[in-house]
Design an enzyme around this catalytic site. Structure first.
Site, PDB file in Angstrom:
ATOM      1  N   SER A 278       0.816  -1.212   0.000  1.00 48.27           N
ATOM      2  CA  SER A 278       0.000   0.000   0.000  1.00 48.27           C
ATOM      3  C   SER A 278       0.856   1.271   0.000  1.00 48.27           C
ATOM      4  CB  SER A 278      -0.946  -0.047   1.203  1.00 48.27           C
ATOM      5  OG  SER A 278      -1.895   0.983   1.152  1.00 48.27           O
ATOM      6  N   ASP A 289      10.143   5.272 -10.273  1.00 46.58           N
ATOM      7  CA  ASP A 289       9.748   5.844 -11.554  1.00 46.58           C
ATOM      8  C   ASP A 289      10.422   7.185 -11.822  1.00 46.58           C
ATOM      9  OD1 ASP A 289       8.150   3.691 -12.034  1.00 46.58           O
ATOM     10  OD2 ASP A 289       6.253   4.789 -12.060  1.00 46.58           O
ATOM     11  N   LYS A 303      -0.803  -4.218  -3.205  1.00 47.44           N
ATOM     12  CA  LYS A 303      -2.096  -3.609  -2.881  1.00 47.44           C
ATOM     13  C   LYS A 303      -2.145  -2.227  -3.519  1.00 47.44           C
ATOM     14  CE  LYS A 303      -5.056  -2.028   0.891  1.00 47.44           C
ATOM     15  NZ  LYS A 303      -5.068  -0.623   0.468  1.00 47.44           N
TER      16      LYS A 303
END
Length: 439
Positions: A278, A289, A303
């Site tokens: 999460s 990224d 999740k």
């Protein structure tokens, strides 16, 4: 006009069908309250109906009555009496998601993936998760016995634990070999501020900037979305951190980093494993990224959904999955998780190959990632990696109790020729060069 009439007729037909289903529900409700073998209360029956409706959606949506609401508040505030376990219901038993470091459960050696079948000798099969959690929590100093079933072991075993006041410090830090190690345990109300304080504390202890930072997100079950955003922002100077997307195509909300990188643009390694979930995956995915960090370890939990707390009354609420979140490059981590840039097994754990990994896609009725990639063939690859041939016993003799952390330390230490060689240098193979990326 004809199209409008057709739509109106369709809507009326749908409403009529809904009313028929509600009538059927009331018929069942009346028969249960009148004829069930044991006397029931309307409150319990209605709560059970609501729980059943939400359980049919996904594993993370739930109804919170006054008791549940108070329990959630205690956990979010990070202060309660108990054992320090994050657990999940799994077909009538309780499955351990992760033990919190420096808690009774963690010190007793309870592992992610363990099943709790009995509490104080009483079978909990068929009990609700709330009932099981209530039995594990209690006054500090009191004792509780858990019966554990661990995949790979022939027989269950008992663990006697003493409850403590669990004050979860969401962030801990230390300096190792001129490197700042920041361990983020959970994302509660103070995580973002505590992360910034950790960076400042590392600088103050050293009296200068460190070689780099290791952000340890292993076994972090997640928590508050705003704290994940604030934590990632501490290491980013600009760019998107995460986006959340709802039911409709245009229902998109994006969150961006503010100017100013608390970590001074220095190199970062993020550690993740199957227990990183999460909010932890939001941070790892954002730094990966944005090319701000290299991610090491094992694939994370997966999740990728957002739960919104919708108040119903002063002390009840609906915890409803309202969106999926995506990393800056547009990846959904739902089911698939965050893939490390460098896979590093936990060689210091002698059972790491045999211990089952418990992830989101193991949960019943989990949300499906339409772009899911099947990694089962890759994960089942039995060929040994020549970089990771050391045994747990050999590493222990060299003083290595946490191979993944040691590997990350050694990788960063190579950037600082003046830093002392780590004591695991002989055990660690060459690693790819780590070039800091300015943001």
């Amino acid at each position: 006009m004809a199209v409008q009439n057709a739509r109106a007729a369709e809507s009326t037909a749908q409403d009529n069908d809904t009313y028929k289903q509600l009538d059927q529900f009331m018929n069942v409700f009346q028969k249960v309250r009148a004829d069930y073998v044991d006397k029931t209360t309307d409150k319990d029956l209605i709560k059970g109906a609501i729980d059943g409706m939400l359980a049919s959606l996904d594993p993370h949506s739930s109804y919170m009555d006054a008791h549940d609401f108070q329990q959630m508040k205690m956990t979010t505030d990070g202060n309660y009496g108990g054992l320090g376990l994050t657990v999940q219901a799994d077909d009538g038993v309780v499955k351990v998601v992760t033990p919190t470091p420096d808690t009774p459960a963690y010190r007793a050696g309870i592992k992610s993936g363990d099943y709790i079948t009995h509490i104080d000798g009483k079978l909990i099969y068929g009990s609700t998760l709330d009932e099981a959690v209530d039995k594990m929590r209690g006054d500090p100093g009191s004792k509780v016995k858990l019966t554990i079933v661990r995949p790979g072991r022939d027989k269950p075993f008992d663990v006697l634990l003493t409850r403590e006041t669990i004050v979860i410090k969401p962030v801990k830090w230390k300096v190792m070999d001129n490197i700042g190690v920041i361990n983020i345990i959970s994302f509660s109300k103070q995580t973002g501020a505590d992360t910034r304080a950790a960076i400042a504390g590392i600088d103050k202890q050293l009296g200068h900037k460190p070689t780099g930072y290791i952000i340890d997100l292993r076994d972090d079950p997640g928590g508050l979305l705003d704290q994940a955003i604030e934590t990632a922002d501490a290491f980013l100077d600009h760019g998107e951190i995460v986006s959340q997307r709802g039911r409709e195509k245009d229902d998109i909300e994006r969150y961006y980093a503010k100017p100013g990188d608390d970590a001074h643009g220095l190199p970062i390694i993020v550690l993740v494993n199957a227990g990183s979930a999460s909010a932890a995956e939001i941070v790892a995915g954002a730094l990966q990224d944005q090319r701000r960090a290299i991610v090491m370890g094992e694939r994370s939990f997966g999740k990728g959904s957002v739960q919104t707390l919708l108040p119903l009354t002063d002390d009840t609420a609906l915890r409803l999955t309202t969106a999926r979140y995506f990393t800056p490059s547009g990846r959904s981590v739902q089911e698939g998780g965050i893939h490390p840039d460098i896979d590093v097994p936990q060689l210091s754990d002698p059972d790491y190959k045999d211990r089952p990994k418990f992830r989101e896609d193991d949960l019943r009725r989990h949300l499906i990632n339409e772009a899911k990639v099947d990694d089962s063939v890759l994960e089942a690859d039995s060929k040994s990696d020549p970089r990771f041939a050391a045994s747990a016993d050999a590493l222990k003799k060299q003083g290595v109790n946490d191979f993944q952390l040691s590997y990350a330390l050694q990788t960063l230490s190579r950037l600082d020729p003046s830093a002392p060689a780590t004591k695991v240098a002989a055990a660690l193979p060459p690693t790819p060069s780590l070039v800091p990326t300015a943001n």
